[in-house]
Design a protein around this motif. Structure first.
Motif, PDB file in Angstrom:
ATOM      1  N   VAL A 159       0.457  -1.014   0.272  1.00 27.73           N
ATOM      2  CA  VAL A 159       0.493  -0.093   0.245  1.00 27.73           C
ATOM      3  C   VAL A 159       0.411   0.881   0.206  1.00 27.73           C
ATOM      4  O   VAL A 159       0.469   2.403  -0.378  1.00 27.73           O
ATOM      5  CB  VAL A 159      -1.531  -0.216   0.770  1.00 27.73           C
ATOM      6  N   SER A 182       6.281   8.048   2.133  1.00 28.74           N
ATOM      7  CA  SER A 182       4.911   8.365   2.429  1.00 28.74           C
ATOM      8  C   SER A 182       4.336   8.076   1.260  1.00 28.74           C
ATOM      9  O   SER A 182       4.516   8.233   0.519  1.00 28.74           O
ATOM     10  CB  SER A 182       5.533   9.559   2.519  1.00 28.74           C
ATOM     11  N   GLN A 183       2.876   8.458   1.800  1.00 27.65           N
ATOM     12  CA  GLN A 183       1.842   8.044   0.644  1.00 27.65           C
ATOM     13  C   GLN A 183       1.980   8.829  -0.382  1.00 27.65           C
ATOM     14  O   GLN A 183       1.757   9.406  -1.737  1.00 27.65           O
ATOM     15  CB  GLN A 183       0.618   7.781   1.271  1.00 27.65           C
ATOM     16  N   ILE A 184       1.597  10.641   0.393  1.00 27.82           N
ATOM     17  CA  ILE A 184       1.742  11.923  -0.521  1.00 27.82           C
ATOM     18  C   ILE A 184       3.318  11.985  -0.832  1.00 27.82           C
ATOM     19  O   ILE A 184       2.934  12.427  -1.825  1.00 27.82           O
ATOM     20  CB  ILE A 184       1.203  13.004   0.565  1.00 27.82           C
ATOM     21  N   ARG A 230     -12.982  22.597   4.917  1.00 28.29           N
ATOM     22  CA  ARG A 230     -11.869  21.187   5.369  1.00 28.29           C
ATOM     23  C   ARG A 230     -12.610  19.502   5.964  1.00 28.29           C
ATOM     24  O   ARG A 230     -13.818  19.864   5.981  1.00 28.29           O
ATOM     25  CB  ARG A 230     -11.544  21.454   6.725  1.00 28.29           C
ATOM     26  N   GLY A 231     -11.827  18.796   5.725  1.00 29.41           N
ATOM     27  CA  GLY A 231     -12.363  17.626   6.196  1.00 29.41           C
ATOM     28  C   GLY A 231     -12.268  16.339   5.171  1.00 29.41           C
ATOM     29  O   GLY A 231     -11.407  16.923   4.313  1.00 29.41           O
ATOM     30  N   VAL A 232     -12.164  15.331   5.277  1.00 30.46           N
ATOM     31  CA  VAL A 232     -12.669  14.983   3.344  1.00 30.46           C
ATOM     32  C   VAL A 232     -13.531  13.194   3.443  1.00 30.46           C
ATOM     33  O   VAL A 232     -14.176  12.728   4.168  1.00 30.46           O
ATOM     34  CB  VAL A 232     -11.079  13.126   4.591  1.00 30.46           C
ATOM     35  N   ARG A 237     -15.716  10.772   2.026  1.00 32.70           N
ATOM     36  CA  ARG A 237     -14.830   9.436   2.102  1.00 32.70           C
ATOM     37  C   ARG A 237     -16.463   8.022   1.584  1.00 32.70           C
ATOM     38  O   ARG A 237     -17.448   8.710   1.572  1.00 32.70           O
ATOM     39  CB  ARG A 237     -15.192   8.550   3.604  1.00 32.70           C
ATOM     40  N   THR A 297     -11.150  11.228  -1.346  1.00 32.05           N
ATOM     41  CA  THR A 297     -10.094  10.676  -0.583  1.00 32.05           C
ATOM     42  C   THR A 297      -9.652  12.344  -0.257  1.00 32.05           C
ATOM     43  O   THR A 297     -10.474  13.757  -0.552  1.00 32.05           O
ATOM     44  CB  THR A 297      -8.939  10.088  -1.652  1.00 32.05           C
ATOM     45  N   PHE A 298      -8.277  12.732  -0.163  1.00 33.87           N
ATOM     46  CA  PHE A 298      -7.442  14.106  -0.360  1.00 33.87           C
ATOM     47  C   PHE A 298      -7.035  14.020  -1.253  1.00 33.87           C
ATOM     48  O   PHE A 298      -6.365  12.678  -1.530  1.00 33.87           O
ATOM     49  CB  PHE A 298      -6.929  13.784   1.314  1.00 33.87           C
ATOM     50  N   ILE A 358     -21.022  14.109   6.585  1.00 35.08           N
ATOM     51  CA  ILE A 358     -19.794  13.738   7.504  1.00 35.08           C
ATOM     52  C   ILE A 358     -19.596  13.634   9.340  1.00 35.08           C
ATOM     53  O   ILE A 358     -19.963  14.278   9.420  1.00 35.08           O
ATOM     54  CB  ILE A 358     -18.175  14.551   7.275  1.00 35.08           C
ATOM     55  N   ARG A 359     -20.249  12.067   9.048  1.00 39.30           N
ATOM     56  CA  ARG A 359     -20.443  11.961  10.884  1.00 39.30           C
ATOM     57  C   ARG A 359     -21.274  12.491  11.665  1.00 39.30           C
ATOM     58  O   ARG A 359     -20.770  13.020  12.581  1.00 39.30           O
ATOM     59  CB  ARG A 359     -18.766  12.123  11.248  1.00 39.30           C
ATOM     60  N   LYS A 401     -22.412  15.638  10.132  1.00 40.31           N
ATOM     61  CA  LYS A 401     -22.586  16.971  10.339  1.00 40.31           C
ATOM     62  C   LYS A 401     -22.597  17.744   8.849  1.00 40.31           C
ATOM     63  O   LYS A 401     -22.021  16.569   8.150  1.00 40.31           O
ATOM     64  CB  LYS A 401     -21.347  18.026  11.126  1.00 40.31           C
ATOM     65  N   GLY A 410      -0.404   6.929   8.584  1.00 39.75           N
ATOM     66  CA  GLY A 410       0.339   7.277   7.427  1.00 39.75           C
ATOM     67  C   GLY A 410      -0.226   8.369   7.383  1.00 39.75           C
ATOM     68  O   GLY A 410      -0.362   9.429   8.404  1.00 39.75           O
ATOM     69  N   ASP A 411      -0.150   9.255   6.292  1.00 38.69           N
ATOM     70  CA  ASP A 411       0.030  10.307   6.515  1.00 38.69           C
ATOM     71  C   ASP A 411      -0.865  11.389   6.923  1.00 38.69           C
ATOM     72  O   ASP A 411      -2.314  10.794   6.031  1.00 38.69           O
ATOM     73  CB  ASP A 411       0.322  11.068   4.965  1.00 38.69           C
ATOM     74  N   VAL A 424      -4.286  14.576   7.246  1.00 33.41           N
ATOM     75  CA  VAL A 424      -4.428  15.306   6.869  1.00 33.41           C
ATOM     76  C   VAL A 424      -5.369  15.916   6.816  1.00 33.41           C
ATOM     77  O   VAL A 424      -5.620  16.612   6.379  1.00 33.41           O
ATOM     78  CB  VAL A 424      -4.938  14.809   5.229  1.00 33.41           C
ATOM     79  N   PHE A 425      -6.525  16.267   8.110  1.00 32.05           N
ATOM     80  CA  PHE A 425      -7.429  16.300   8.725  1.00 32.05           C
ATOM     81  C   PHE A 425      -7.946  16.185  10.134  1.00 32.05           C
ATOM     82  O   PHE A 425      -7.497  14.744  10.532  1.00 32.05           O
ATOM     83  CB  PHE A 425      -8.722  15.958   8.084  1.00 32.05           C
ATOM     84  N   VAL A 426      -7.697  16.885  11.374  1.00 24.05           N
ATOM     85  CA  VAL A 426      -7.990  16.827  11.980  1.00 24.05           C
ATOM     86  C   VAL A 426      -8.823  17.581  12.699  1.00 24.05           C
ATOM     87  O   VAL A 426      -8.854  18.579  12.989  1.00 24.05           O
ATOM     88  CB  VAL A 426      -6.613  17.158  13.008  1.00 24.05           C
ATOM     89  N   GLU A 427     -10.085  16.396  13.627  1.00 22.66           N
ATOM     90  CA  GLU A 427     -10.859  17.904  14.182  1.00 22.66           C
ATOM     91  C   GLU A 427     -10.646  17.470  15.900  1.00 22.66           C
ATOM     92  O   GLU A 427      -9.986  16.331  16.038  1.00 22.66           O
ATOM     93  CB  GLU A 427     -12.241  16.817  14.321  1.00 22.66           C
ATOM     94  N   GLU A 475      -7.647  12.106  10.882  1.00 27.16           N
ATOM     95  CA  GLU A 475      -7.784  11.340   8.793  1.00 27.16           C
ATOM     96  C   GLU A 475      -6.277  11.398   7.958  1.00 27.16           C
ATOM     97  O   GLU A 475      -6.178  12.342   8.237  1.00 27.16           O
ATOM     98  CB  GLU A 475      -8.950  11.781   8.221  1.00 27.16           C
ATOM     99  N   SER A 476      -6.326  10.147   8.249  1.00 27.32           N
ATOM    100  CA  SER A 476      -4.816  10.433   6.762  1.00 27.32           C
ATOM    101  C   SER A 476      -5.778   9.492   5.184  1.00 27.32           C
ATOM    102  O   SER A 476      -6.485   9.933   5.284  1.00 27.32           O
ATOM    103  CB  SER A 476      -4.032   8.539   7.414  1.00 27.32           C
ATOM    104  N   VAL A 477      -4.674   9.869   4.572  1.00 27.89           N
ATOM    105  CA  VAL A 477      -5.534   9.633   2.981  1.00 27.89           C
ATOM    106  C   VAL A 477      -5.856   8.718   3.271  1.00 27.89           C
ATOM    107  O   VAL A 477      -7.094   8.466   2.921  1.00 27.89           O
ATOM    108  CB  VAL A 477      -4.168   9.727   2.222  1.00 27.89           C
ATOM    109  N   LYS A 478      -5.736   7.523   3.803  1.00 30.19           N
ATOM    110  CA  LYS A 478      -6.115   6.174   3.611  1.00 30.19           C
ATOM    111  C   LYS A 478      -7.541   5.992   4.404  1.00 30.19           C
ATOM    112  O   LYS A 478      -8.804   5.656   4.056  1.00 30.19           O
ATOM    113  CB  LYS A 478      -5.033   5.059   4.166  1.00 30.19           C
TER     114      LYS A 478
END
Lengths: 362, 131
Positions: free
Chosen positions: A28, A32-34, A290-292, A294, A313-314, A339-340, A342, B38-39, B41-44, B62-65
């Motif tokens: 995977v 670093s994936q990024i 902001r947020g991701v 999914r 994704t981000f 998202i959760r 909200k 992992g990396d 990208v978002f924190v609450e 939250e990571s990328v994954k």
């Protein structure tokens, strides 16, 4: 028991973290994936995609067979080595899998199908091939490496013989040919230029190491997923499956309804769907704040009805969250995503989000 | 090998705790946890003033994954949360025990929270998990 590609030991030596992907133990990420993502957008990266299933289809009646099997029309393939992307459909119009077929000669096409659907695909292909006398040969002897990025073709070509290098660099997009004993295709799943190279399994590790030495970054399936999503490319099992048809999966462009007499599997169902108009569509989403985003998050559409994110994704290139979502056909340009618990504002955009290193949405 | 500072306490769910001189407790996720995620990208982070019960989720990283909940290792009231993580979530990757802190809590008296681990015990736990 998960399956392993010929490069599994190398991935371990390179420190990869592996996950089960479609029954395969796959890397995977290595670091670093990024960073792996950016390497492909800015320079070059190499992916092990040997879990994908390479199938050679041979026989005198190969064209009529593929005309029936695929929703896209192999009649478009007139130049040797040309590739075509398309779907295999059920009679209902649902997508069994998406795949690429390469036209090699009048009795030989090569298909590449997804790892997770290998068994159903092979059973389906064999079931229909028999009537056309087409031989179906799974090429488990081959490994497959995707070398992707703006510098990928030149770095990979430099490892070939002088004549092979020239031949590889002369390949047009979406063409493949046999070069120095390897099958080299100018195709990919990242939105960048590059090659997909099918070669004898025994030679794969040497090629990978040579690419690393040439400055090509080892990349895992994590980066592959963020890259394909930025490129607006569907992932089978997320963005389409047997219960969804191409018109609600942004794959209408891969359905060839002309010529009308071509009786491919699923045609009648698709014609009926088109006549009454698809109820849903697959769109791109850009999260405003902001947020991701999914997969499986609910999408609220002001025009009425709910949708659902199929992949989210981000985006490392845009530094914000992106998604593909299936929404009611009437959806306009503004939606909200749960998202959760909200609600967050998101905008409907037309993918791709990123292509050839450049942001296409803002 | 993960970094496990000896002066902190830990939980089985990979949070760390540091008792500050004013009696509040600073909480974050461990180096082992950030590496596994992992990396980022978002924190609450939680709102200041929020009353937490031990074991309840108080933050999302939250990571990328994937998105992961972070659990309160003690009961109490949130006195500060790390707003800088909104713009710089990767601080958790680079400095999990420093700039990557998530919140500070004034412990509520009375009921004991989940059992906390010493650094040695936490190191043993992550070794058993294959970390």
């Amino acid at each position: 028991m998960t399956r392993r590609t010929p490069l599994f030991d190398l991935h371990q030596k390179l420190g990869a973290r592996t996950v089960d992907f479609g029954g395969w133990d796959m890397p995977v990420q290595y670091g670093s994936q990024i960073a792996e993502h950016h390497a492909v957008r800015r320079s070059a990266g190499v992916f092990d995609v040997s879990h994908m299933c390479v199938v050679d289809l041979k026989g005198a009646r190969i064209r009529p067979f593929l005309e029936k099997l695929l929703a896209n029309d192999v009649g478009k393939l007139r130049a040797h080595g040309k590739a075509l992307y398309g779907c295999m459909l059920k009679e209902t119009g649902g997508v069994i899998d998406d795949l690429i077929v390469y036209y090699l000669d009048e009795t030989w096409f090569r298909a590449v199908v997804n790892a997770g659907t290998r068994d159903t695909d092979l059973a389906w292909i064999r079931r229909h091939a028999a009537a056309f006398g087409v031989e179906v040969v799974e090429r488990t002897d081959l490994a497959m490496l995707a070398v992707q990025g703006p510098e990928a073709r030149h770095k990979a070509a430099a490892l070939l013989s002088p004549a092979g290098s020239l031949a590889a660099l002369a390949l047009e997009p979406f063409f493949a040919r046999e070069i120095d004993g390897w099958f080299i295709a100018r195709t990919g799943y990242t939105g960048e230029d590059g090659f997909e190279i099918m070669l004898p399994a025994m030679e794969a590790e040497r090629l990978w190491r040579a690419l690393n030495c040439a400055g090509v970054t080892s990349c895992g399936l994590g980066a592959r997923d963020t890259l394909r999503l930025e490129a607006g490319m569907n992932l089978y099992g997320n963005d389409m499956e047997e219960s969804t048809h191409p018109f609600e999966s942004a794959l209408g462009w891969t359905v060839a309804l002309e010529p009308r007499e071509r009786a491919f599997i699923g045609r009648e169902a698709l014609e009926a769907i088109r006549a009454r108009g698809p109820q849903r569509k697959l769109v791109g989403l850009l999260l405003e704040g902001r947020g991701v985003l999914r997969s499986h998050q609910k999408v609220l559409v002001p025009e009425g009805g709910d949708g659902e994110i199929t992949s989210g994704t981000f985006s490392p290139t845009l530094e914000r969250s992106i998604a593909l979502a299936r929404v009611p056909a009437a959806a306009g340009s503004r939606v909200q995503v749960d998202i959760r618990g909200k609600l967050h504002d998101a905008r409907i955009v037309r993918p791709p989000f990123v292509r050839h290193g450049k942001a296409l949405v803002s | 090998m993960s970094n496990v500072p000896s002066d902190l306490k830990y939980t089985k769910s990979h949070e760390w705790l540091r008792t500050l001189s004013d009696g509040t407790v600073e909480v974050g996720i461990t180096d082992h946890a950030q590496h596994a995620l992992g990396d980022l990208v978002f924190v609450e982070v939680p709102e200041v003033g929020r009353k937490l019960s031990a074991g309840e989720p108080f933050a999302v990283v939250e990571s990328v994954k994937a998105a992961s909940d972070v659990y309160a290792p003690l009961s109490g009231e949130v006195t500060a949360s790390n707003a800088a993580l909104a713009a710089e979530p990767e601080a958790i990757n680079s400095d999990a025990y420093g700039k990557g802190w998530l919140m500070r809590v004034r412990p509520a008296g009375g009921g004991a929270g989940p059992a906390l681990l010493t650094a040695a015990e936490y190191e043993k736990l992550i070794a058993e998990e294959g970390g």
